[in-house]
Write an enzyme that holds these catalytic residues in place. Structure first.
Site: not given
Ligand code: CO
Length: 139
Positions: A8, A81, A130
């Site tokens: 994502h 992110h 991440e």
């Protein structure tokens, strides 16, 4: 350590509700999850599905949230992110540290209920990364 799927893109927003309206109206987003709270991280999140990835909308609970600091610098919100999948989060952390990267804290359970960890933006040209543990067979 092998780079996995882009799981994502994290987007900070002052209002998840308004962002959902924008994604529906301007981009035709028709698969929008229910917003939910992640109290341990001081945020509310909502996932919007695209065919090949997700947008993670992130709204701070209050001024103490890490996202609140981001919104002070970027009041309208913005890209926060990117999240890549890895098969083994602890192996990934060991690999990153062995190669001089700055891993932020220890792996913890993230918005998808699986272990995640963040890597400092200085290691990726200003981009907060991440990593999320996800078994390859999940896709
Ligand atoms: Co995320």
């Amino acid at each position: 350590m092998t780079l996995g799927r882009l799981n994502h893109v994290g987007v900070a927003t002052p209002s998840i509700a308004r962002s959902i309206e924008t994604y529906r109206l301007l981009l035709g987003a028709d698969r929008v999850g229910a917003p939910f709270d992640l109290p341990a991280q001081g945020v509310k999140v909502c996932f919007i599905d695209a065919p090949n990835t997700q947008i993670e909308l992130i709204e701070p609970y209050d001024e103490s949230s890490p996202i609140a600091g981001f919104l002070r610098k970027n009041p309208a919100g913005g890209q926060h992110h990117v999240c890549f999948e890895v098969a083994d989060i602890h192996a990934a952390v060991a690999h990153l540290k062995a190669n001089g990267a700055t891993v932020l804290g220890e792996p913890r359970i993230g918005a998808h209920g699986t272990p995640i960890v963040f890597v400092h933006p200085r290691d990726f040209g200003g981009m907060l990364v991440e990593l999320m543990e996800a078994p390859a067979e999940a896709h």
